[in-house]
Design a protein around this motif. Structure first.
Motif, PDB file in Angstrom:
ATOM      1  N   GLN A 158      11.427  -4.847  -1.323  1.00  0.00           N
ATOM      2  CA  GLN A 158      12.303  -4.359  -0.179  1.00  0.00           C
ATOM      3  C   GLN A 158      13.753  -4.897  -0.613  1.00  0.00           C
ATOM      4  OE1 GLN A 158      10.957  -1.635   0.868  1.00  0.00           O
ATOM      5  NE2 GLN A 158       9.103  -2.363  -0.051  1.00  0.00           N
ATOM      6  N   TYR A 182       4.365  -0.167   8.213  1.00  0.00           N
ATOM      7  CA  TYR A 182       5.216  -0.237   6.972  1.00  0.00           C
ATOM      8  C   TYR A 182       5.648  -1.812   6.596  1.00  0.00           C
ATOM      9  CZ  TYR A 182       6.491   4.632   6.259  1.00  0.00           C
ATOM     10  OH  TYR A 182       6.410   6.133   5.889  1.00  0.00           O
ATOM     11  N   THR A 233       9.083  -3.735   5.667  1.00  0.00           N
ATOM     12  CA  THR A 233      10.530  -3.205   5.733  1.00  0.00           C
ATOM     13  C   THR A 233      11.422  -4.070   5.774  1.00  0.00           C
ATOM     14  OG1 THR A 233      10.528  -3.626   8.266  1.00  0.00           O
ATOM     15  CG2 THR A 233       9.339  -1.563   7.581  1.00  0.00           C
ATOM     16  N   SER A 282      10.390   2.993  -2.840  1.00  0.00           N
ATOM     17  CA  SER A 282      10.493   2.736  -1.309  1.00  0.00           C
ATOM     18  C   SER A 282      11.300   3.730  -0.490  1.00  0.00           C
ATOM     19  CB  SER A 282      11.477   1.426  -1.168  1.00  0.00           C
ATOM     20  OG  SER A 282      10.606   0.373  -1.781  1.00  0.00           O
ATOM     21  N   ARG A 283      10.636   4.008   0.853  1.00  0.00           N
ATOM     22  CA  ARG A 283      11.183   4.966   1.524  1.00  0.00           C
ATOM     23  C   ARG A 283      12.600   4.354   2.133  1.00  0.00           C
ATOM     24  NH1 ARG A 283       8.592   9.837   0.945  1.00  0.00           N
ATOM     25  NH2 ARG A 283       6.273   9.012   0.558  1.00  0.00           N
ATOM     26  N   GLY A 309      11.521   0.668   2.809  1.00  0.00           N
ATOM     27  CA  GLY A 309      10.191   0.072   3.257  1.00  0.00           C
ATOM     28  C   GLY A 309       9.096   0.905   2.423  1.00  0.00           C
ATOM     29  N   VAL A 310       7.830   0.448   2.504  1.00  0.00           N
ATOM     30  CA  VAL A 310       6.525   1.141   1.798  1.00  0.00           C
ATOM     31  C   VAL A 310       5.562   0.893   2.935  1.00  0.00           C
ATOM     32  CG1 VAL A 310       7.376   0.847  -0.420  1.00  0.00           C
ATOM     33  CG2 VAL A 310       5.932  -1.023   0.903  1.00  0.00           C
ATOM     34  N   LYS A 311       4.932   2.102   2.834  1.00  0.00           N
ATOM     35  CA  LYS A 311       3.465   2.181   3.691  1.00  0.00           C
ATOM     36  C   LYS A 311       2.601   0.925   3.286  1.00  0.00           C
ATOM     37  CE  LYS A 311       3.676   7.113   4.717  1.00  0.00           C
ATOM     38  NZ  LYS A 311       2.974   8.318   4.470  1.00  0.00           N
ATOM     39  N   GLN A 312       2.181   0.378   4.087  1.00  0.00           N
ATOM     40  CA  GLN A 312       1.119  -0.722   4.291  1.00  0.00           C
ATOM     41  C   GLN A 312      -0.254  -0.025   3.217  1.00  0.00           C
ATOM     42  OE1 GLN A 312       0.437  -3.091   7.278  1.00  0.00           O
ATOM     43  NE2 GLN A 312       2.460  -3.713   7.712  1.00  0.00           N
ATOM     44  N   THR A 317       2.940   4.761  11.809  1.00  0.00           N
ATOM     45  CA  THR A 317       2.440   4.181  10.293  1.00  0.00           C
ATOM     46  C   THR A 317       2.770   2.917  10.116  1.00  0.00           C
ATOM     47  OG1 THR A 317       2.471   6.357   9.735  1.00  0.00           O
ATOM     48  CG2 THR A 317       2.250   4.690   8.076  1.00  0.00           C
ATOM     49  N   ILE A 367      11.903   9.617   5.368  1.00  0.00           N
ATOM     50  CA  ILE A 367      10.600   9.520   6.203  1.00  0.00           C
ATOM     51  C   ILE A 367      10.127  10.761   6.807  1.00  0.00           C
ATOM     52  CG2 ILE A 367       9.438   8.378   8.380  1.00  0.00           C
ATOM     53  CD1 ILE A 367      10.135   6.177   6.071  1.00  0.00           C
ATOM     54  N   GLU A 378       7.115  -6.476   8.996  1.00  0.00           N
ATOM     55  CA  GLU A 378       6.290  -5.377   9.171  1.00  0.00           C
ATOM     56  C   GLU A 378       6.710  -4.649  10.607  1.00  0.00           C
ATOM     57  OE1 GLU A 378       2.222  -7.616   7.598  1.00  0.00           O
ATOM     58  OE2 GLU A 378       2.197  -6.443   9.418  1.00  0.00           O
TER      59      GLU A 378
END
Length: 590
Positions: A46, A149, A151, A95-96, A170-173, A147, A110, A141
Motif C-alpha cells: 500500500q 481491506y 488500506t 491495489s484498488r 487498498g487490497v481486499k483481505q 468488505t 471500488i 485495516e
C-alpha cells in the motif's frame, strides 16, 4: 539408563503429549508469523501503491483546489469521474484506488455489489477520524462497503494547507490472505493428525503395558534425532565418567563419529592437563548433585577457538547413588564479541565527549584573548599613518580571524562527529534559504548572485541544524571561489529513491586529482593554500554531516576555470512538516 517396565508407558505417554503440544504451539507460532509477514507485505504494497498514486497526481499538476463543486489538480485537470487514475494504479500495483473530494468518492475502482463503481459513497470509520479530524494519514485495516481491506489513506491539501480530500489505496483481505488461509488449513490439519497419531500411539502402549525392545529403540532413535537437530553440543556421562550419549553438534566439536566417542573418558579424548581439569569439574558436580555453569574457551575440531558456556547437571539412580551427568555447551563467541564492541563504542563515546568538552573549553579560552584584539586592532590602525605598520596590523587582524575561525570550525566538526542526530522531516528549500541569509554579506561583497531552485515542497529526513550548517559551509565555499559578479546555483531532484542536491559555482574549478581530496581535513587547493582566511575544514564538516544522514557527497569539475559542483544525497520522506506549504515552488535569488 533403562527404565523399569512399569514406568515406560507413563514416560511414553508424557513424551507424546508434550510433543503434540509443542507441535501445536510451533504450528500456531509459525502461522502467526506467516500472517504477520503477509500483513507487513500488504502494508508495504500500500505504501508503494500510494507513492504511485501521488506520482500520477504529480503528472497532472501540483496544487489541489475545489471550484464549482469539483476537485481540480494543477491549472485545469478535473479529478471528478476520472477513473483512469485508479484503474492505472490497479494495473500497476494490484491495489484498488479512490480519489475523495471531501469524504465523498469522486473517482474509484471500488465496486458495489451490482458491479457499478461506488461513486458518491462516503469515507467512514477510523480513516475518516484520522484524515478529517486529526489531519494525519491513515494506515491499517478498514471496512469498505462491508468488505475488510488493508488500506492506506493520505490527505489532499490545498495550497493553504487545508484538507479538501484524500487519496486511498487498498487490497481486499480475503484476496490477499487467500494463500495464507490455505496454508493455515493444511498445517492445522497436519498438526492435528500428527498430534492424534502420537497420542494414539501412546494410548496403545499404555494399554499393552509391556516392554517392546523394538519400540524402545525407535523411541531412542527419535530422541537422538531431536538431539541432533539442536545446534549446541550436548553430551551425557555415566557414573564412571564415560560418554554414553551425544548429539551431532558434539561430534562436530570433538571431530569424531558417535561410535568412537561412546564409552570413552575425558582422558581418551583430551590432552592430559585439560582432561584432569574436566575430571575434577565432573567429580565436583556429581558429589554435590547440583548444577554447574562456567565459561571457558575451547578449540573445535575445525581449529576455531570459541568462547563457550558449560551447563552441567548431575543425576542419581534409584538407590540415591551418583548416576552420571548431562551437559550442554553454548557458543557465546558472538555475545562476547558484541560485549567487546559495546565496550569499544562506549569508550569511543566517552572519548568523543571528552574531545567535545576540550574543544568547547578551547574555543572559550581562545575567544577570551581574541575579543580585545578584535576591538583594539581597528582602533590602533586608525591611529597609525605608516603603511608598513598598517600592513602589519592587517596581518595581525587576519591571523586573529583565522584563529577564531579555526576554533569555531573545529568545534563544529567535533560536535557533529560526537553522535548521530535525530532525523525528522525537513523542508530542504527553506533550510537552504536560511543558510543563504547567513552568508548574504559574503555574497554581496563579491557581487555573487545565488539562485535557489530547490522545489519548495521537497522534504528530506534530516537534522535542520546540521543541514543549515551544511548549506552555510557549501555556500560560503562557493562564494569564496565563484567568479566576481558571478553566479551560484542550488538545485535538487529525486533520483533512484534519494534526493540529490547540488551547489554549483562558476569559479576557478578544481584539478581532477583534487576532487576526492577537498573533503579531507585541512586540505586546500593550490590557490587557497596561502589564503589565511580559510581553515580547510568546511568541506570536511560537510562530509561528516552527510555521513550522519546516511548519504554520499562528491565534487565534480570540468577543469580549471570552469567552475565546481558539489553533489550530495539525502533520504527523501513522504511526510512534510506541519507548517503550511508555500503558495508555489520557485527560485529565490540573493
Amino acid at each position: 539408563m533403562r527404565l523399569p517396565a512399569s514406568k515406560i508407558s507413563v514416560v511414553v505417554l508424557f513424551s507424546a503429549v508434550s510433543i503434540a503440544l509443542v507441535m501445536m504451539a510451533a504450528s500456531h507460532l509459525m502461522l502467526g508469523q506467516i500472517r504477520e509477514e503477509a500483513v507487513r507485505q500488504a502494508t508495504r504494497q500500500q505504501e508503494s501503491s500510494m507513492s504511485a498514486m501521488w506520482e500520477q497526481m504529480a503528472r497532472r499538476g501540483r496544487n489541489f483546489r475545489i471550484e464549482d463543486g469539483k476537485l481540480y489538480v494543477g491549472d485545469y485537470y478535473v479529478l471528478n469521474g476520472d477513473n483512469e487514475i485508479p484503474d492505472r494504479i490497479f494495473a500497476i500495483t494490484g491495489s484498488r484506488a479512490t480519489i475523495f473530494m471531501g469524504n465523498v468518492r469522486v473517482a474509484t475502482n471500488i465496486m458495489r455489489s451490482d458491479g457499478t463503481r461506488a461513486i458518491g459513497t462516503r469515507m467512514i470509520g477510523p480513516a475518516y477520524q484520522a484524515i478529517f479530524r486529526e489531519g494525519t494519514r491513515y494506515r491499517g485495516e478498514a471496512d469498505i462497503l462491508g468488505t475488510p481491506y488493508f488500506t492506506a489513506y493520505d490527505p489532499i491539501r490545498d495550497m493553504h494547507g487545508k484538507i479538501i480530500g484524500a487519496l486511498f489505496v487498498g487490497v481486499k483481505q480475503s484476496e490477499y490472505l487467500a494463500s495464507y488461509d490455505r496454508i493455515n488449513l493444511k498445517i492445522r490439519a497436519i498438526s492435528v493428525m500428527l498430534g492424534m497419531f502420537f497420542v494414539l500411539l501412546a494410548v496403545l502402549l499404555v494399554q499393552v503395558r509391556k516392554r517392546s525392545e523394538n519400540a524402545l529403540q525407535q523411541q531412542l532413535a527419535f530422541q537422538q534425532l531431536l538431539l541432533d537437530t539442536i545446534p549446541s553440543p550436548i553430551f551425557s556421562k555415566d557414573a564412571q565418567g564415560r560418554y554414553n550419549l551425544c548429539n551431532k553438534a558434539f561430534q562436530d566439536y570433538v571431530g569424531a563419529p558417535r561410535e568412537e566417542l561412546l564409552g570413552k573418558s575425558v582422558f581418551d579424548l583430551w590432552p592430559g592437563e585439560l582432561a584432569e581439569q574436566y575430571q575434577k569439574m565432573d567429580q565436583a558436580i556429581m558429589e554435590s548433585s547440583g548444577t554447574q555453569i562456567y565459561e571457558s574457551q575451547v578449540r573445535y575440531a575445525d581449529g576455531t577457538l570459541r568462547d563457550v558456556l558449560f551447563h552441567k547437571a548431575s543425576f542419581r539412580d534409584e538407590k540415591g547413588m551418583p548416576g552420571g551427568l548431562v551437559g550442554v555447551i553454548l557458543d557465546i563467541t558472538e555475545r562476547k564479541e558484541a560485549e567487546m564492541e559495546n565496550s569499544r563504542l562506549a569508550a569511543q563515546m566517552h572519548q568523543s565527549r571528552m574531545v567535545e568538552s576540550l574543544m568547547i573549553q578551547l574555543n572559550h579560552d581562545l575567544n577570551t584573548p581574541l575579543t580585545p584584539l578584535f576591538a583594539l586592532l581597528p582602533m590602533i590602525k586608525k591611529q597609525v599613518d605608516d603603511p608598513g605598520l598598517q600592513r602589519m596590523l592587517e596581518i595581525c587582524q587576519q591571523c586573529a580571524n583565522q584563529i577564531k575561525g579555526l576554533a569555531e570550525k573545529s568545534l563544529d566538526l567535533v560536535r557533529i562527529s560526537s553522535g548521530h542526530p535525530q532525523l525528522i522531516p525537513v523542508r530542504l528549500a527553506a533550510t537552504a534559504e536560511y543558510a543563504l541569509g547567513e552568508v548574504a554579506d559574503s555574497l554581496m561583497q563579491r557581487g555573487v548572485a545565488c539562485n535557489n531552485e530547490i522545489p519548495a515542497d521537497l522534504c528530506v529526513r534530516g537534522s535542520a541544524e546540521q543541514l543549515t550548517l551544511l548549506f552555510k559551509n557549501l555556500l560560503g565555499n562557493a562564494a569564496r571561489y565563484a567568479s566576481t559578479n558571478g553566479e551560484i546555483k542550488l538545485g535538487a531532484a529525486l533520483m533512484d529513491g534519494m534526493v540529490q542536491v547540488w551547489v554549483q559555482d562558476d569559479g576557478e574549478g578544481l584539478d581532477q586529482q583534487h576532487l576526492a581530496l577537498v573533503f579531507n581535513e585541512f586540505f586546500k587547493a593550490d590557490v587557497a593554500r596561502h589564503d589565511v582566511s580559510t581553515q580547510g575544514l568546511g568541506l570536511a564538516i560537510c562530509k561528516r554531516i552527510i555521513a550522519n544522514h546516511d548519504g554520499r557527497i562528491w565534487a565534480e569539475s570540468p577543469g580549471k576555470g570552469l567552475g565546481t559542483t558539489i553533489f550530495f544525497t539525502l533520504n527523501a520522506t513522504g511526510a512534510a512538516p506541519e507548517e503550511a506549504k508555500p503558495e508555489q515552488p520557485g527560485s529565490s535569488q540573493v
